[in-house]
Design a protein around this motif. Structure first.
Motif, short mmCIF file in Angstrom:
data_model
loop_
_atom_site.label_atom_id
_atom_site.label_comp_id
_atom_site.label_asym_id
_atom_site.label_seq_id
_atom_site.Cartn_x
_atom_site.Cartn_y
_atom_site.Cartn_z
N ARG A 174 -11.33 4.94 0.60
CA ARG A 174 -9.91 5.09 0.27
C ARG A 174 -9.22 5.95 1.31
O ARG A 174 -9.77 6.91 1.83
N GLY B 233 -11.53 5.26 -6.95
CA GLY B 233 -10.16 5.46 -7.38
C GLY B 233 -10.00 5.57 -8.88
O GLY B 233 -8.92 5.87 -9.37
N GLU C 208 -0.58 0.78 -10.39
CA GLU C 208 -1.60 0.18 -9.54
C GLU C 208 -1.74 -1.33 -9.70
O GLU C 208 -2.48 -1.97 -8.97
N TYR D 252 0.84 -1.20 0.00
CA TYR D 252 0.00 0.00 0.00
C TYR D 252 0.87 1.25 0.00
O TYR D 252 1.84 1.34 0.75
N CYS E 152 -7.73 -2.18 -4.88
CA CYS E 152 -8.64 -2.52 -3.79
C CYS E 152 -10.07 -2.05 -4.07
O CYS E 152 -10.97 -2.31 -3.27
N GLY E 153 -10.28 -1.36 -5.16
CA GLY E 153 -11.64 -1.08 -5.59
C GLY E 153 -12.29 -2.33 -6.16
O GLY E 153 -13.51 -2.42 -6.25
N GLY F 189 -8.90 2.47 3.55
CA GLY F 189 -7.88 1.90 2.67
C GLY F 189 -6.56 2.60 2.95
O GLY F 189 -6.49 3.51 3.76
N GLN G 168 -10.65 -5.90 -2.27
CA GLN G 168 -11.15 -5.15 -1.13
C GLN G 168 -11.37 -6.07 0.07
O GLN G 168 -11.03 -5.74 1.21
N TYR H 73 -5.37 1.33 -5.77
CA TYR H 73 -6.50 1.40 -6.69
C TYR H 73 -7.18 0.05 -6.83
O TYR H 73 -8.40 -0.06 -6.87
N ASP I 215 -14.08 3.12 -2.37
CA ASP I 215 -12.65 3.21 -2.68
C ASP I 215 -12.41 4.08 -3.91
O ASP I 215 -11.34 4.04 -4.50
#
Lengths: 525, 354, 549
Positions: free
Chosen positions: C268, C229, C474, C41, C307-308, C301, C313, C305, C227
């Motif tokens: 996020r 992003g 990302e 991250y 994790c969208g 978060g 996620q 990105y 999130d």
């Protein structure tokens, strides 16, 4: 082991007592770590050292060296008191419960704390976790057996497992981890003074007659001497010749100075080995033998699995397989051995050893076979005592705690315990030929932070360890993993041989020496 | 009930829960895969096992889709080959995959796929790659990070097979790499050098240091046997150079019940003693405190006559013998038989207790 | 992960190896695992940073409106380049990908605070103020229009964050109504309303809910995907920051409908202050007795990105590296902590109160066939008045652009649904209506509704490079086509722009993108392959003009 390695995954709780599993049996250590990490199996580790696998434990308890019977009795005390034991199992399959109950009733957590140093509360947690588990297994190694109370210790582990109904089922069992590749096989094959192959007693008339008939010769009736007794007898002049095949008592036996003295007194010492070992140096005659990579045959592992050894390279020089040398010697003494291959010997083993009756080279080829395997059709036995015990009813026996033979005193205030490290093996005959392994692990004295401070050594500095029998010097490994008042020395190294220090006192039944406890003093070298 | 599916027009049986890849392998149908391994399971990272499944949109990874009754799968067509070629080219272009001196040459799974696809060298070069990393700090294991394809097998093995929990992925995206602890060099990490990672590595990114340059896989004979160290009885392969009569490498035997391919640092790397110059090669007899070489005949006869005379003078029980926890069952049997029958004593023991 | 964040917070915004190792011990995970998470991250600083960490968004939309010039000025002023820290440890300067402030670009983030609508002059003032030890106030005003008055009805009411104010305009009535209904009936209603996922994929929320296994003993989880992003997208934050109770009510109803007792808002990490607003609002709602059936946890978060993506996620909430999982199994069956899990976008969930209160039929009156309900469109790039606009689905793009003050300069192209959809040339948008089907017919996608307007001053090869740089940055790095494919495309685009490229490179880009489409483990592969391919093939002449050999 009463049970098998794949069965590890079927336990709910695993108790390790007296086994540095990840060092001495790394692959089994991995299996145990796996079920702890990924199958939510709970682990209890009881050991004087906070060994690596203790990092995976739900409960880690540090007992005083040599207090195992007290600890196990304490656990059983609580299990019985809280009715966590398997009543049905005990009633149906065991006898001697009342005797056990009577003895352990004395071992209250308070008393056990005094004897072992394990806090009352922790003992209670252990008892509850272990006692309430549907299936719990117990693993031990030399930490249980190498005591003057070794037999008592072993019996106590069996008591506990019978009490909890964990013997004779998958995922349970009393599981001693055998320390050498074929120590199980050597026992099975009757390389013991009291039994023929398959644990048939030499004092048993029928058994003896069977072997006499097969071999066409009258056999001795009296039980023979154990290793330690042999050395003592040599010292006393009663044993005049010793024939040692692939062993190294000069490093592996307690009180090495005494061993050396005894060997020197022999009229004839014959050593058969792959190297000029510390023991071979004392020999009158040395026979060069083949290593494991140069021969065909069978090994039996810790879970009684018989597996193949296959020849990969040619023996160097004039060295020969051990059985070939034995045959030569037998025939030179006037006998008529006529084995063409090791496989011929296996045929004889099959015919004389009930447990091995169905075990042939062909059958063990891929997966091996676990004895008992009495017939050619028998699939082998992953775990013992299923349904009922070999002897009928499982015998429980109340065992009282006894102190080790040599306790710390004013002059020798520290307890020495010995054992292995991951990177070396036994007396180093094999592992110490590897420079890489030597680079990874050299001689050391594991010492607590407090004791190191007291004698003023820091990590890597040399420390002297002195017992009533000898002294050694090695770099200190200062760590929190060992408790105050205890030092640990691995026994692999000739240059800092732990067994110069150890006490030759033995367990009265098993004759195992008390490697795990003796009194020493330490000083900065 | 027999379940069957169709792969490349061939009807094949399968067990519930098997993936397409497993079914194909069990039936001798080739689908390449770089990240899947029986022990470490499906990872779906390399994407090279893509196939076409009737009724499903787009290509599917054979390692992740479970076989279903009557499922129809095509393992090779233009689209699939294009995808596989791209993946192999991307891997070849992004790392250092020259095979000449690579230890994995001949057993490399990337090389195998490239061979099957007829890719001699990468179709393109990715210019801005700078990952010159070679970690030989460990005593037994070498990491050539430029050869890593990040399949994750070593990590799965380290965490799920041997559970030593040293390796994991660190960083992200193109920077992703396999790290030891908090990105230490391996020799300074908590690695216990069991070598499971080297055994699982499909390419030459993690190799056994001692075996480097000691022989090509096709020149070595593999002999399955049992480990001579502790009592676990791990099954292993000795890799033998028959010309020099040397063991040059040891690998764990996959699928064995005792160890399923896993070994420890001793079993995998402690084989030097076999070829050691210090091995005893001839019988020796001590004279005036010094050993001299002897023939077998002389040595055997010497001992035999000594034994016989001691027997005669002091009785059989004046002789004792120690068998060995390191020799075979047959030899232990022969030893106790020798002691009991030929010498006539039960004075036989071994170091079970030590 | 929160432990790592706290450790960083407590240590001057720096996450030390010692702390990571300590945390690994506490949580009984390996050091490599913890370090692997910390380095995945971007918001974990494993290198020391200055007192003021200045991060400037240089992603696609920002690039369109001159973020590079601001970056250059800061670099000059501080005497460092991006990625460095000043000698006095006062400033660290970094480039950052998309801060979801495309309507108020250029944007600079200083520590946890956004400074939006920046100009070179304002930037200079900001740095002077920081040097003097003061974090100035920021100006984040933007153009807001709410035609439907559903999702953005409270956007311009600064008091709407307050629960009393929210309730004044009928807030939480839908929840009360829902709690008197059978959960299955609510699912039915949402299904009937055919509200399509507003996060980008456009999958019907009701149908997704009905994938949950019936009579399953495991708990069900609901996750609100906040999130945001996708470059070009800045819509969800409008709801969360200014009308948090709308989202909370939406979550409360949806959770009840799918029998979830715990819901997460995965927001996020850059939206720290919005997370605070949400937490405050949740407390208010709890106090007001609205959330008796439910616990809502705001999960921040920490800079990723990918994790969208639903499954990434989930991994992230579980405290792992945000690696997307292989599907199937789908989250509805095997999601968070191995339990059935539903993940919906913030905007999607915010539609639910209306559907429950007014009924599916009313909802379907808004929009066009197949694309019902209101939609928030964010317009950025070359328009005179960028901002967020709530219109019914199916509203002509032209209408929306007009609301945004019209195109600045000569229109060259438009990206209509966030960066991951195919670009449209000026002539392709003439009659385009902004709904799912119309966009598909125009060979693009409605996506998240993030509209980026591009005029003729923009070089499409440059745009393509920015695009691939974003996705390369990302990429989680798990699968080969994405991890290495982004590098290949990036290197070829760079080569072309430097004048070192060939025609074969152009073909290679197109072919690679084509092959990668559908080949990757998660949708991120498609997300770069599709738009880059469309940019190269639609504006091939621009790329070819760069070829010198």
């Amino acid at each position: 082991m009463t049970n098998d390695i794949p069965g590890i995954k079927s336990s709910d709780v695993i108790l390790i007592i007296g086994s540095d599993t990840t060092s001495a049996h790394p692959v089994i250590g991995s299996r145990i770590k796996y079920v702890v990490r990924h199958q939510n199996v709970k682990l209890i580790v009881i050991d004087p050292k906070k060994i690596d696998i203790a990092d995976y434990a739900t409960i880690y308890a540090r007992q005083r060296c040599g207090s195992d019977v007290a600890v196990l009795n304490g656990i059983m005390h609580l299990i019985i008191k809280n009715n966590w034991y398997d009543k049905e199992y005990v009633e149906e399959r065991c006898e001697g419960f009342e005797d056990l109950k009577k003895v352990v009733s004395e071992y209250t957590p308070q008393k056990v704390e005094k004897l072992s140093g394990i806090p009352e509360k922790q003992l209670q947690e252990i008892a509850q976790l272990f006692g309430t588990a549907p299936t719990a297994s117990l693993y031990y190694a030399m930490g249980i057996t190498q005591h003057t109370t070794g037999t008592d210790n072993v019996w106590s582990t069996a008591n506990l497992q019978m009490l909890c109904g964990n013997l004779g089922k998958e995922g349970g069992g009393v599981n001693p981890l055998r320390g050498q590749c074929n120590v199980q096989g050597a026992c099975d094959m009757g390389a013991l003074p009291n039994v023929y192959p398959g644990y048939q007693k030499v004092i048993d008339e029928t058994a003896r007659q069977k072997f006499e008939k097969a071999w066409g010769k009258k056999l001795p009736e009296k039980v023979g001497l154990t290793v330690t007794e042999m050395l003592k007898a040599a010292d006393e002049g009663k044993v005049k010749a010793l024939y040692i095949m692939g062993e190294n008592p000069v490093l592996s036996d307690p009180d090495i100075n005494h061993v050396r003295k005894s060997l020197e007194k022999l009229d004839l010492l014959v050593v058969q080995d792959i190297f000029m070992t510390e023991t071979a140096e004392f020999a009158d005659v040395v026979f060069p033998a083949s290593s494991f990579a140069e021969k065909d045959g069978l090994y039996t592992n810790t879970e009684r699995r018989v597996q193949r050894l296959r020849k990969a390279v040619k023996s160097p020089g004039k060295s020969k397989e051990d059985w070939v040398i034995l045959q030569k010697l037998a025939n030179a003494m006037g006998s008529d051995w006529n084995y063409k291959t090791a496989c011929d010997i296996q045929d004889e083993i099959c015919s004389l050893t009930p447990q091995y009756g169905g075990i042939t080279w062909d059958r063990v080829d891929e997966e091996g076979l676990q004895w008992p395997c009495p017939t050619k059709e028998h699939p082998g036995t992953p775990f013992l005592h299923k349904g009922k015990f070999a002897r009928g009813k499982g015998l429980m026996k109340g065992i009282e705690f006894k102190e080790p033979n040599e306790l710390p005193c004013k002059e020798y205030p520290i307890t020495l315990t010995t054992g292995r490290v991951l990177q070396q093996f036994h007396t180093g005959t094999m592992s110490r030929k590897s420079q890489g392994l030597n680079n990874l692990a050299g001689p050391m004295v594991m010492i607590s932070v407090q004791d190191a401070e007291t004698i003023g050594v820091s990590n890597g500095e040399k420390v002297k360890v002195i017992s009533r029998r000898g002294e050694i010097e090695a770099p200190a490994f200062v760590t929190k993993r060992i408790g105050k008042g205890t030092v640990f020395v691995p026994f692999h190294y000739r240059e800092a041989a732990a067994n110069l220090l150890t006490n030759p006192a033995v367990d009265p039944v098993s004759k195992i020496p008390e490697y795990k406890v003796c009194a020493v003093k330490i000083a900065k070298a | 009930m027999i379940t069957k599916m169709i792969i490349d027009d061939k009807e094949v049986p399968f067990d519930q829960g098997q993936t397409i890849l497993e079914v194909a392998r069990a039936n001798g149908i080739y689908i390449p895969s770089l990240c899947y391994h029986r022990k470490t399971g499906q990872a779906s990272k390399c994407r090279i096992c893509v196939v076409e499944v009737e009724g499903m949109r787009g290509l599917q990874t054979a390692c992740s889709i479970q076989a279903r009754e009557n499922m129809k799968v095509v393992t090779t067509n233009d689209e699939i080959l294009t995808a596989r070629r791209l993946i192999v080219n991307l891997l070849l272009a992004s790392g250092n995959h020259d095979c000449l001196a690579c230890e994995a040459n001949g057993v490399c799974e990337l090389q195998e796929v490239a061979y099957k696809l007829g890719i001699e060298k990468p179709a393109f070069i990715i210019a801005d790659k700078e990952k010159p990393e070679y970690d030989d700090s460990s005593e037994m294991i070498v990491r050539d990070i430029k050869r890593c394809i990040q399949c994750g097998r070593c990590i799965e093995g380290c965490n799920k097979t041997v559970v030593n929990e040293v390796l994991d992925f660190g960083y992200r995206g193109h920077e992703t790499k396999v790290i030891c602890d908090d990105d230490k060099i391996m020799g300074e990490s908590s690695c216990v050098q069991c070598g499971e990672c080297a055994q699982l590595c499909p390419v030459g990114a993690i190799t056994d240091k001692k075996s480097i340059g000691k022989g090509r896989p096709w020149d070595l004979k593999k002999v399955r046997t049992t480990c001579p160290y502790c009592g676990v009885g791990c099954q292993l392969y000795l890799h033998v150079d028959e010309n020099t009569n040397n063991v040059v490498k040891v690998t764990g035997y996959e699928g064995s019940l005792a160890n399923d391919g896993a070994l420890c640092v001793k079993g995998r790397y402690g084989y030097d003693f076999i070829n050691s110059k210090e091995r005893l090669t001839t019988p020796l007899i001590k004279e005036n405190g010094k050993f001299r070489q002897a023939s077998w005949e002389e040595a055997i006869n010497f001992v035999a006559s000594k034994f016989n005379s001691i027997k005669k003078e002091s009785g059989s029980d004046a002789i004792a013998g120690l068998a060995s926890a390191k020799v075979s069952n047959e030899e232990n049997f022969a030893f106790q038989k020798f002691m009991r029958k030929e010498v006539g004593t039960n004075n036989v023991d071994h170091c079970a207790r030590l | 992960m929160p432990a790592l964040a706290i450790a960083q917070q407590k240590n001057k915004n720096y996450l030390s190896r010692e702390d990571i190792s300590q945390i690994a011990k506490i949580f009984d995970v390996s050091e490599s695992y913890a370090y692997g998470v910390a380095t995945f991250y971007t918001m974990y600083n494993i290198e020391k940073v200055g007192k003021y960490h200045i991060q400037i968004d240089t992603c696609v939309s920002a690039f369109l409106v001159g973020a590079d010039a601001i970056l250059a000025r800061i670099e000059k002023k501080l005497g460092i380049t991006a990625g460095q820290t000043t000698k006095d440890n006062l400033f660290t300067l970094s480039k950052i990908q998309d801060l979801a402030s495309c309507g108020t670009l250029p944007v600079i983030q200083v520590n946890n605070k956004y400074y939006e609508n920046m100009t070179i002059k304002k930037t200079e003032a900001l740095i002077e103020s920081l040097k003097a030890g003061k974090m100035p106030e920021s100006d984040n005003s933007q153009n807001i229009v709410s035609e439907c008055k559903i999702l953005l009805k409270n956007r311009l009411n600064p008091k709407a964050k307050n629960i009393d104010e929210y309730k004044k305009s009928g807030g939480y009535q839908a929840l009360n109504k829902a709690l008197a209904m059978m959960p299955a009936d609510i699912v039915g209603k949402v299904k009937e309303a055919n509200v399509k996922g507003r996060g980008g994929a456009g999958f019907s929320a009701g149908i997704k809910w009905s994938f949950l296994p019936k009579d399953d003993p495991r708990p069900v989880y609901l996750i609100a995907n906040a999130d945001e992003g996708e470059p070009g997208t800045f819509k969800d934050r409008q709801i969360m920051e200014y009308d948090p109770h709308l989202l909370i009510e939406g979550i409360a109803i949806s959770a009840y409908a799918i029998t979830a007792k715990t819901a997460f808002i995965y927001i996020r990490g850059e939206f720290g202050w919005i997370a605070d607003i949400l937490e405050k609002a949740i407390k208010e709602a709890e106090k007001d007795g609205q959330l008796k059936h439910l616990t809502i946890i705001v999960h921040r978060g920490i800079g990723s990105y990918v994790c969208g993506d639903e499954t990434a996620q989930i991994e992230s909430i579980e405290g792992k590296r945000g690696n997307p999982r292989v599907k199937p199994p789908f989250p509805a069956n095997l999601g968070l902590y191995g339990c059935p899990t539903i993940i919906n976008n913030v905007e999607t969930l915010s539609c639910v109160p209306f559907i429950v209160e007014k009924g599916a039929r009313e909802f379907k009156k808004i929009g066009v066939s197949g694309s019902f309900g209101p939609k928030i469109y964010g317009v950025s790039g070359h328009v005179n008045k960028p901002g967020v606009f709530e219109y019914p689905l199916g509203t002509p793009l032209k209408t929306i652009l007009k609301t945004a003050g019209g195109v600045k300069g000569k229109l060259k192209a438009v990206i209509v649904g966030g960066l991951s959809v195919p670009i449209l040339k000026a002539d392709e948008i003439e009659n385009l209506n902004m709904d799912y089907d119309s966009c598909l017919q125009a060979n693009t996608m409605l996506g998240s509704g993030g509209i980026m307007v591009i005029n003729d001053t923009v070089s499409i090869p440059e745009l393509a490079l920015r695009t691939i740089e974003f996705y390369a940055h990302e990429s989680c790095g798990q699968c080969v086509p994405c991890r290495e494919g982004t590098q290949l495309v990036k290197s070829r685009l760079k080569g072309l722009i430097k004048g070192l490229g060939t025609k074969e490179d152009i073909d290679l880009i197109i072919k690679t993108c084509q092959t990668i489409t559908g080949l990757t483990l998660c949708p991120l592969g498609d997300a770069f392959a599709i738009p880059v391919k469309s940019m190269v093939s639609k504006f091939r002449d621009e790329f070819e003009s760069l070829v010198k050999y």
